[in-house]
Design an enzyme around this catalytic site. Structure first.
Site, PDB file in Angstrom:
ATOM      1  CG  ASP A  66      -1.647  -1.029   0.966  1.00 56.23           C
ATOM      2  OD1 ASP A  66      -2.012  -1.813   0.198  1.00 56.23           O
ATOM      3  OD2 ASP A  66      -2.447  -0.851   1.824  1.00 56.23           O
ATOM      4  CG  HIS A 210       3.030  -0.166   3.915  1.00 57.73           C
ATOM      5  ND1 HIS A 210       2.079  -0.911   5.100  1.00 57.73           N
ATOM      6  CD2 HIS A 210       1.207   0.780   4.121  1.00 57.73           C
ATOM      7  CE1 HIS A 210       0.687  -1.320   4.899  1.00 57.73           C
ATOM      8  NE2 HIS A 210       0.285   0.159   5.039  1.00 57.73           N
TER       9      HIS A 210
END
Length: 282
Positions: A66, A210
């Protein structure tokens, strides 16, 4: 004496004939000694294209990243390529705009691309028009960078309501959440990230990570090695079982929106408040 004269006449007759032929435009054909055979062309060394992974037959897991593309996405892409693994990148439009080359490379190398909004807001706090603006602006930026639009939506923090689902239907896209986390944003520790992912790894797992966390990128070779040893194939979400049957607005993995632990995997600040999306310099 007669023999010497005959030899001299024989020696001088050849150039005379040649000269005479040259003057008259005639051509003298000489038989070549031998014509060398052409060397055989080297055989192509290109590797055959690998067959698509069939997740109905093998154990698959989807690593999803993300808030990117982050500063370290190129290093992550290098690792994924080396290990012949695919991933899914849930992109923020503002960072896709500032790092278009990373977006182009993600698509060119066969990774999945998702829409993670433009500025990472709480979509439930926005009007419907603002939600559409956040998502459509990201579509434009990603298409400009890569020639391809995102194929799924992941709302920031995993937050959604009926309006988000309806807008996903309008955009003809499914909503993709997750069913396992890495808590990389919280620990920023290689061993902790490694242990958390392996703890949550399961067949048809969708893992939240991430690419702006440097420890995640650094530990990735070790993590991919461990997952491969456990029999996993790392694929994009689009290759997972059942995804091709999803309709616009459907949520994947099934039931993930009801998972009480879902929000604990999303970034939170030390005070318990939701963390902001990372600054572009990260």
């Amino acid at each position: 004496m007669l023999l010497a004269t005959s030899c001299a006449l024989a020696l001088t007759s050849v150039p005379a004939v040649a000269w005479s032929a040259a003057q008259s435009g005639s051509t003298i054909t000489m038989s070549p000694a031998s014509t060398p055979k052409p060397s055989p062309k080297p055989k192509s060394t290109a590797k055959p294209k690998p067959a698509p992974v069939d997740c109905a037959k093998v154990k698959c897991i989807a690593l999803t990243f993300d808030d990117g593309p982050g500063k370290y996405a190129d290093k992550l892409l290098d690792t994924l390529k080396k290990y012949d693994s695919k991933a899914t990148f849930m992109l923020e439009g503002q960072y896709a705009k500032s790092r278009p080359a990373f977006v182009k490379r993600m698509v060119a190398e066969g990774h999945d691309i998702g829409n993670h909004s433009y500025t990472h807001p709480h979509l439930r706090d926005l009007s419907e028009d603002r939600i559409r603006e956040e998502l459509n602006k990201t579509v434009e930026v990603v298409k400009k960078a890569s020639g391809k639009a995102p194929t799924m939506i992941r709302p920031p923090y995993g937050e959604l309501d009926n309006r988000v689902v309806e807008i996903a239907k309008e955009m003809q896209l499914p909503v993709v959440l997750w069913n396992g986390g890495s808590r990389d944003w919280a620990t920023k520790n290689e061993k902790a990230i490694y242990d958390e992912v392996l703890k949550n790894a399961k067949r048809d797992g969708v893992i939240l990570m991430h690419d702006w966390v440097p420890q995640t990128v650094t530990v990735m070779p070790k993590l991919l090695d461990a997952l491969k040893k456990q029999g996993y194939h790392m694929v994009g979400v689009s290759s997972m079982r059942g995804v091709k049957d999803l309709k616009p607005g459907d949520i994947y993995p099934a039931g993930s929106e009801k998972d009480a632990d879902l929000s604990s995997d999303a970034p939170l600040g030390d005070s318990g408040e939701y963390a902001e999306s990372p600054a572009d310099g990260l």
